[in-house]
Motif scaffolding. Structure first.
Motif, PDB file in Angstrom:
ATOM      1  N   ARG A  11       0.813  -1.205   0.052  1.00  0.00           N
ATOM      2  CA  ARG A  11      -0.105   0.017   0.079  1.00  0.00           C
ATOM      3  C   ARG A  11       0.870   1.330  -0.088  1.00  0.00           C
ATOM      4  O   ARG A  11       0.718   2.240  -0.747  1.00  0.00           O
ATOM      5  N   ASP A  12       1.908   1.341   0.914  1.00  0.00           N
ATOM      6  CA  ASP A  12       2.841   2.605   0.839  1.00  0.00           C
ATOM      7  C   ASP A  12       3.477   2.636  -0.044  1.00  0.00           C
ATOM      8  O   ASP A  12       4.022   3.610  -0.797  1.00  0.00           O
ATOM      9  N   LEU A  13       4.258   1.450  -0.913  1.00  0.00           N
ATOM     10  CA  LEU A  13       4.907   1.367  -2.027  1.00  0.00           C
ATOM     11  C   LEU A  13       4.370   2.139  -3.152  1.00  0.00           C
ATOM     12  O   LEU A  13       4.599   2.869  -3.800  1.00  0.00           O
ATOM     13  N   MET A  14       2.698   1.603  -3.398  1.00  0.00           N
ATOM     14  CA  MET A  14       2.259   2.148  -4.293  1.00  0.00           C
ATOM     15  C   MET A  14       1.787   3.724  -4.075  1.00  0.00           C
ATOM     16  O   MET A  14       1.935   4.601  -5.095  1.00  0.00           O
ATOM     17  N   ALA A  15       1.565   4.134  -2.949  1.00  0.00           N
ATOM     18  CA  ALA A  15       1.300   5.340  -2.830  1.00  0.00           C
ATOM     19  C   ALA A  15       2.446   6.362  -3.036  1.00  0.00           C
ATOM     20  O   ALA A  15       2.340   7.459  -3.754  1.00  0.00           O
ATOM     21  N   HIS A  16       3.635   5.936  -2.708  1.00  0.00           N
ATOM     22  CA  HIS A  16       4.817   6.740  -2.942  1.00  0.00           C
ATOM     23  C   HIS A  16       5.132   6.809  -4.657  1.00  0.00           C
ATOM     24  O   HIS A  16       5.257   7.706  -4.927  1.00  0.00           O
ATOM     25  N   GLN A  17       4.999   5.523  -5.146  1.00  0.00           N
ATOM     26  CA  GLN A  17       5.268   5.524  -6.729  1.00  0.00           C
ATOM     27  C   GLN A  17       4.037   6.406  -7.396  1.00  0.00           C
ATOM     28  O   GLN A  17       4.474   7.097  -8.217  1.00  0.00           O
ATOM     29  N   GLU A  18       2.789   6.372  -7.203  1.00  0.00           N
ATOM     30  CA  GLU A  18       1.878   6.667  -7.677  1.00  0.00           C
ATOM     31  C   GLU A  18       2.057   8.495  -7.334  1.00  0.00           C
ATOM     32  O   GLU A  18       1.786   9.219  -8.448  1.00  0.00           O
ATOM     33  N   LEU A  19       2.405   8.735  -6.330  1.00  0.00           N
ATOM     34  CA  LEU A  19       2.440  10.371  -6.153  1.00  0.00           C
ATOM     35  C   LEU A  19       3.648  10.843  -7.093  1.00  0.00           C
ATOM     36  O   LEU A  19       3.425  11.980  -7.840  1.00  0.00           O
TER      37      LEU A  19
END
Length: 246
Positions: free
Chosen positions: A56-64
């Motif tokens: 979840r956090d990896l995706m939030a980081h990358q998508e931002l």
């Protein structure tokens, strides 16, 4: 008990609008904000306690970072960059404002495209047509089956497939290089013969993709090409251009 600090996503130009509706890492996700100094600013949110590399956090980081990169230059951080407080971020920005401003200018209007090349699993027939040594080993194993013979054959096939993939990839890279401003070799990836990132102007992205697609079709019996991007320009950011706090 000390505060968990600030999670740092990247550095952008001061006054940059943040992506609407996007939030940061954590559960619940932290609100995003800018911490600015001069002409640059760090994109931050509260660092969640016990931060780990959850999907979840990896995706939030990358998508931002993808959203930021789509709207202008960004110096991206790798996942997990945490500063202890706002003063530390401000000191880092002040110490490297000139270098980071120059890096943002250099990356403006550009993106990273990554190309991974791997041998084609179904390339054995073509290899046998081209490589007399592999054909001879195959015939020997058929005539006198043995463990050692099968091992030598397997090693020769793997080496031959990798060699054909590398040769084809070299041709692809020569054709792609004129459309890129810079390229860098990435770390070795299991199963791949090359891992290369390109710095490409956004106006050259479509022609670059077209060249890769054409050459992937031409060399489909030798190499599988996987083009990823556009990506934040991780591979083209000097470590001196990003905050040093972690």
């Amino acid at each position: 008990m000390s505060a968990p600090g600030l999670y740092v996503y990247g550095v952008v130009r001061a006054g940059r609008a943040l992506p609407a509706g996007r939030r940061g890492v954590g559960d619940p996700p932290g609100p995003l904000r800018l911490i600015g100094h001069g002409g640059i600013a760090a994109v931050v949110s509260p660092a969640p306690p016990g931060l780990r590399a959850r999907r979840r956090d990896l995706m939030a980081h990358q998508e931002l970072l993808l959203d930021l990169a789509a709207g202008g230059p960004v110096l991206p951080m790798r996942f997990g960059m945490v500063a202890p407080d706002e003063d530390t971020v401000l000191r880092d920005l002040a110490a490297g404002e000139r270098e980071r401003s120059a890096a943002l200018t250099r990356l403006d209007g550009r993106c990273e495209l990554n190309l991974k090349a791997s041998p084609v699993e179904g390339g054995l027939a073509a290899l046998l047509r081209e490589d007399e040594r592999v054909r001879r080993l195959r015939d020997e194993v058929r005539g006198r089956p043995s463990y050692q013979g099968s091992l030598r054959l397997g090693e020769s096939v793997a080496a031959g497939l990798a060699r054909r993939a590398k040769t084809a990839t070299d041709q692809v890279l020569r054709a792609c290089a004129p459309l890129a401003e810079q390229l860098v070799e990435g770390p070795e990836v299991q199963g791949c013969v090359r891992n290369v990132s390109f710095l490409v102007g956004r106006d050259h992205e479509a022609p670059f993709r077209a060249v890769v697609e054409r050459l992937a079709a031409e060399h489909r019996d030798a190499v599988e090409l996987r083009l990823t991007g556009p990506l934040p320009c991780y591979s083209f950011v000097d470590p001196a251009s990003v905050p040093a706090s972690a």
